[in-house]
Write an enzyme that holds these catalytic residues in place. Structure first.
Site, mmCIF file in Angstrom:
data_model
loop_
_atom_site.group_PDB
_atom_site.id
_atom_site.type_symbol
_atom_site.label_atom_id
_atom_site.label_comp_id
_atom_site.label_asym_id
_atom_site.label_seq_id
_atom_site.Cartn_x
_atom_site.Cartn_y
_atom_site.Cartn_z
ATOM 1 N N GLU A 1 -8.350 4.376 48.252
ATOM 2 C CA GLU A 1 -9.388 5.283 47.764
ATOM 3 C C GLU A 1 -10.560 4.456 47.217
ATOM 4 O O GLU A 1 -10.396 3.691 46.274
ATOM 5 C CB GLU A 1 -8.824 6.190 46.665
ATOM 6 C CG GLU A 1 -9.775 7.303 46.287
ATOM 7 C CD GLU A 1 -9.241 8.209 45.184
ATOM 8 O OE1 GLU A 1 -8.660 7.693 44.211
ATOM 9 O OE2 GLU A 1 -9.428 9.439 45.297
ATOM 10 N N LYS B 1 -8.174 15.623 25.906
ATOM 11 C CA LYS B 1 -8.756 14.268 25.874
ATOM 12 C C LYS B 1 -9.579 14.125 27.148
ATOM 13 O O LYS B 1 -9.043 13.841 28.214
ATOM 14 C CB LYS B 1 -7.627 13.221 25.826
ATOM 15 C CG LYS B 1 -8.001 11.880 25.211
ATOM 16 C CD LYS B 1 -9.136 11.150 25.895
ATOM 17 C CE LYS B 1 -8.747 10.428 27.159
ATOM 18 N NZ LYS B 1 -9.924 9.878 27.884
ATOM 19 N N GLU C 1 -2.462 15.488 39.188
ATOM 20 C CA GLU C 1 -3.368 15.676 40.335
ATOM 21 C C GLU C 1 -4.074 14.343 40.536
ATOM 22 O O GLU C 1 -4.917 13.968 39.725
ATOM 23 C CB GLU C 1 -4.405 16.771 40.051
ATOM 24 C CG GLU C 1 -3.826 18.145 39.781
ATOM 25 C CD GLU C 1 -3.185 18.780 40.985
ATOM 26 O OE1 GLU C 1 -3.479 18.353 42.125
ATOM 27 O OE2 GLU C 1 -2.373 19.697 40.807
ATOM 28 N N GLY D 1 -1.764 7.882 36.874
ATOM 29 C CA GLY D 1 -0.712 8.903 36.973
ATOM 30 C C GLY D 1 0.674 8.298 36.865
ATOM 31 O O GLY D 1 1.569 8.858 36.215
ATOM 32 N N GLY E 1 -6.481 12.371 37.599
ATOM 33 C CA GLY E 1 -7.093 11.044 37.589
ATOM 34 C C GLY E 1 -6.536 10.227 38.741
ATOM 35 O O GLY E 1 -6.076 10.776 39.750
ATOM 36 N N SER E 2 -6.570 8.916 38.577
ATOM 37 C CA SER E 2 -6.178 8.047 39.684
ATOM 38 C C SER E 2 -4.654 7.947 39.788
ATOM 39 O O SER E 2 -3.926 8.214 38.830
ATOM 40 C CB SER E 2 -6.773 6.659 39.469
ATOM 41 O OG SER E 2 -6.245 6.123 38.274
ATOM 42 N N CYS F 1 -12.090 13.980 44.714
ATOM 43 C CA CYS F 1 -10.734 13.649 45.162
ATOM 44 C C CYS F 1 -10.537 14.113 46.591
ATOM 45 O O CYS F 1 -9.718 13.565 47.325
ATOM 46 C CB CYS F 1 -9.702 14.282 44.241
ATOM 47 S SG CYS F 1 -9.982 16.042 43.997
HETATM 48 P P1 NAD Z 1 -8.672 7.560 35.660
HETATM 49 O O1 NAD Z 1 -7.251 7.615 36.080
HETATM 50 O O2 NAD Z 1 -9.283 6.244 35.418
HETATM 51 O O3 NAD Z 1 -8.891 8.399 34.321
HETATM 52 C C1 NAD Z 1 -8.562 9.754 34.209
HETATM 53 C C2 NAD Z 1 -8.308 10.087 32.751
HETATM 54 O O4 NAD Z 1 -7.139 9.406 32.326
HETATM 55 C C3 NAD Z 1 -9.425 9.681 31.784
HETATM 56 O O5 NAD Z 1 -9.583 10.682 30.809
HETATM 57 C C4 NAD Z 1 -8.873 8.409 31.155
HETATM 58 O O6 NAD Z 1 -9.360 8.154 29.868
HETATM 59 C C5 NAD Z 1 -7.394 8.734 31.101
HETATM 60 N N1 NAD Z 1 -6.486 7.567 31.036
HETATM 61 C C6 NAD Z 1 -6.684 6.314 31.514
HETATM 62 N N2 NAD Z 1 -5.617 5.539 31.245
HETATM 63 C C7 NAD Z 1 -4.717 6.319 30.601
HETATM 64 C C8 NAD Z 1 -3.418 6.082 30.064
HETATM 65 N N3 NAD Z 1 -2.827 4.900 30.155
HETATM 66 N N4 NAD Z 1 -2.772 7.104 29.468
HETATM 67 C C9 NAD Z 1 -3.348 8.325 29.384
HETATM 68 N N5 NAD Z 1 -4.579 8.607 29.854
HETATM 69 C C10 NAD Z 1 -5.255 7.611 30.471
HETATM 70 O O7 NAD Z 1 -9.488 8.391 36.770
HETATM 71 P P2 NAD Z 1 -11.067 8.640 36.861
HETATM 72 O O8 NAD Z 1 -11.735 7.402 37.309
HETATM 73 O O9 NAD Z 1 -11.540 9.311 35.642
HETATM 74 O O10 NAD Z 1 -11.111 9.731 38.034
HETATM 75 C C11 NAD Z 1 -11.102 9.411 39.389
HETATM 76 C C12 NAD Z 1 -9.730 9.649 39.991
HETATM 77 O O11 NAD Z 1 -9.334 11.003 39.770
HETATM 78 C C13 NAD Z 1 -9.714 9.471 41.491
HETATM 79 O O12 NAD Z 1 -8.542 8.812 41.875
HETATM 80 C C14 NAD Z 1 -9.711 10.911 42.013
HETATM 81 O O13 NAD Z 1 -9.188 11.072 43.303
HETATM 82 C C15 NAD Z 1 -8.869 11.572 40.983
HETATM 83 N N6 NAD Z 1 -9.083 13.015 40.980
HETATM 84 C C16 NAD Z 1 -8.092 13.816 41.461
HETATM 85 C C17 NAD Z 1 -8.277 15.193 41.515
HETATM 86 C C18 NAD Z 1 -7.188 16.111 42.027
HETATM 87 O O14 NAD Z 1 -7.230 17.294 41.716
HETATM 88 N N7 NAD Z 1 -6.213 15.622 42.785
HETATM 89 C C19 NAD Z 1 -9.488 15.742 41.073
HETATM 90 C C20 NAD Z 1 -10.487 14.882 40.594
HETATM 91 C C21 NAD Z 1 -10.266 13.523 40.545
#
Ligand code: NAD
Length: 502
Positions: free
Chosen positions: A388, A178, A253, A236, A231-232, A287
């Site tokens: 962040e 996804k 992550e 998470g 993701g965020s 990130c």
């Molecule tokens: P986000 O958390 O908004 O979304 C990430 C993914 O999660 C998307 O595919 C989204 O559709 C999905 N998602 C959202 N709500 C969900 C839920 N309730 N259940 C399941 N899936 C859900 O993050 P973003 O804005 O896409 O990315 C930015 C964030 O990612 C920043 O915090 C960044 O630091 C982090 N990030 C971390 C790393 C790492 O390796 N540590 C790498 C890249 C980005």
């Protein structure tokens, strides 16, 4: 093959292209121009259900496919990525917004990861160890787990899927992917190329859609054994809660608030290079972005002067133009959030040295461009030094000495990347030991991970797992310990081998 334009794309489930069961769609928009790049299915639980069923069925055969043969898929995939690199770079500058050189790095990371994990097809070592009993053999082997749900963000739209799918595949799992709703076209190309490389039907399935619907349904599905999520932090936490009732393996992550320490003996030109690359590269949307710069007071004023000069010289524009230094941020919500933090910073009493505004005029009018922003005299407890922002904003924090620099660097909830610029080897080693982060750089910025070392963070950046390197195999396999007794009689461990003492 996908092309840009207003073409309609579909999910890929069990080797067939399919619309969302609801028939609903959403568009992928270019952050540089607002132009629609394609229409995608807005999927829900029903689509996830079908994709998981396809992945489950495909697992029966994929888990039995010899690992070196599974690896051949990744070798072919790496080759196709290489052949299509130019097209993918162009598409990434349009759909995600990063500049050409960085888009090239993103694709190259996926190539490197695929090659590295393909090599695991002929390694994936277990252990053998002597038994305490005669005529008995012991070993441990890595076993595939089953269906993996992979949920990715938009900021590394080709690299992050590769970090997850390449190890999951070579380890013998099948996948429901996804991708982020902001970069579905790149995810689509990723899966098309995997299919072209010979991925059997059902082994990789893509379901487009939003997190709260498609993502959540994937996390909760009883037949999905592993969730690998990037993701965020907030998402998470939600994912962890949703997966808890089924005791799923969850690999997270999450975010960062990475700091670069600049000591008084640093090569300041090099430090400024590192800061500019880490704070403003990918428009601060990494990130590992350096959103804090922790500077010894003896070089603070000089560093500030040089950094501001460099930030103000950056050329803002669409990622596909050769002379662009800073592309757009991903969408309207992102630019609103970044701009809100500028107000928060000034309200908190930090001094705005440069930037702090939406970049407008000419071709910038249609997209989401933000000026590189530097705050000075930032207190380590201010929100701009703790939260962040995920944009081209960095905060200069003044410290008296090395010990204070380490304390400030560690004084955050996250623990992803860290860096120190110093010529003093003793300090460098202390920093390597004392910085609370999954990654530490010495005399380099906070970004630049390579695929053969573990990648991930401590504290709120994750839950102890790592991506990349050998460590990734721990996410996508389970250990099985095997004992073979060839003595022909019942031998009891801990009992039959005990010799009388004395
Ligand atoms: P986000 O958390 O908004 O979304 C990430 C993914 O999660 C998307 O595919 C989204 O559709 C999905 N998602 C959202 N709500 C969900 C839920 N309730 N259940 C399941 N899936 C859900 O993050 P973003 O804005 O896409 O990315 C930015 C964030 O990612 C920043 O915090 C960044 O630091 C982090 N990030 C971390 C790393 C790492 O390796 N540590 C790498 C890249 C980005």
């Amino acid at each position: 093959m996908a092309t840009t334009g207003t073409r309609t794309f579909r999910n890929f489930i069990g080797g067939e292209w399919a619309d969302a069961a609801s028939g609903e769609t959403f568009e992928s928009l270019s952050p540089a121009t607002g132009e629609a790049l394609g229409t995608f299915p807005k999927s829900g639980p029903e689509d996830i259900e079908r994709a998981v069923a396809a992945a489950k069925e495909a697992w029966d055969d994929w888990r039995l496919t010899p690992a070196p043969e599974r690896a051949n898929l990744l070798y072919r995939f790496a080759q196709l990525l290489g052949e299509q690199k130019g097209e993918l770079i162009d598409l990434m500058t349009r759909e995600m917004g990063k500049v050409k050189a960085e888009a090239g790095g993103d694709v190259q990371e996926a190539i490197d990861m695929s090659l590295y994990m393909a090599g695991e097809g002929r390694r994936m070592f277990g252990q053998t160890t002597p038994s305490e009993l005669r005529d008995k053999f012991m070993m441990s082997v890595r076993m595939p787990i089953g269906v993996v749900g992979a949920i990715t963000p938009w900021n590394f739209p080709i690299a992050i899927p590769a970090w997850k799918l390449a190890p999951a595949l070579v380890c013998g799992n099948t996948i429901v992917f996804k991708p982020a709703e902001d970069t579905p076209l790149l995810a689509e190309r990723f899966v098309e190329l995997l299919t072209e490389a010979g991925c059997p039907r059902g082994v990789v399935n893509i379901v487009h859609g939003f997190g709260e619907t498609a993502g959540d349904a994937l996390v909760r599905h009883p037949d999905v054994a592993v969730i690998t999520f990037t993701g965020s932090r907030e998402t998470g936490v939600a994912v962890t809660h949703a997966a808890a009732d089924r005791l799923k393996h969850v690999h997270l992550e999450l975010g960062g608030k990475n700091g670069i320490i600049v000591m008084e003996d640093a090569d300041l030109d090099l430090a400024v290079e590192g800061i500019v690359w880490s704070a403003f590269g990918t428009s601060g949307q990494r990130c590992t972005a350096a959103s804090r710069v922790i500077v010894d007071e003896r070089v603070y004023d000089e560093l500030q002067k040089r950094l501001v000069a460099r930030a103000e010289a950056m050329r803002i524009g669409p990622g596909w133009e050769d002379d662009t230094d800073l592309g757009p941020v991903i969408n309207r919500a992102a630019i609103d959030k970044i701009h809100a933090y500028t107000k928060i910073g000034t309200d908190e009493g930090a001094r705005l040295l440069t930037g702090g505004e939406i970049a407008t005029g000419g071709e910038l009018e249609k997209g989401f461009f933000y000026r590189p922003t530097v705050f000075a005299e930032v207190d380590p407890q201010m929100r701009i030094a703790q939260e962040e922002i995920f944009g081209p904003t960095t905060a200069l924090i003044r410290v008296r000495d090395f010990d204070e620099a380490i304390r400030v660097a560690n004084g955050i909830r996250y623990g992803l990347s860290s860096s120190i610029f110093t010529q003093d080897v003793n300090r460098a080693f202390r920093a390597m030991r004392d910085l609370q982060a999954g990654i530490t750089y010495v005399n380099a910025g906070t970004t630049g991970a390579e695929v053969h070392l573990p990648f991930g963070g401590t504290k709120d950046t994750g839950n102890g797992h790592r991506e990349a390197g050998q460590a990734a195999l721990d996410v996508f396999t389970e250990w099985k310990s095997i004992y073979v007794d060839y003595s022909g009689r019942l031998q009891r461990a801990q009992i039959d081998n005990v010799r009388p003492s004395g």
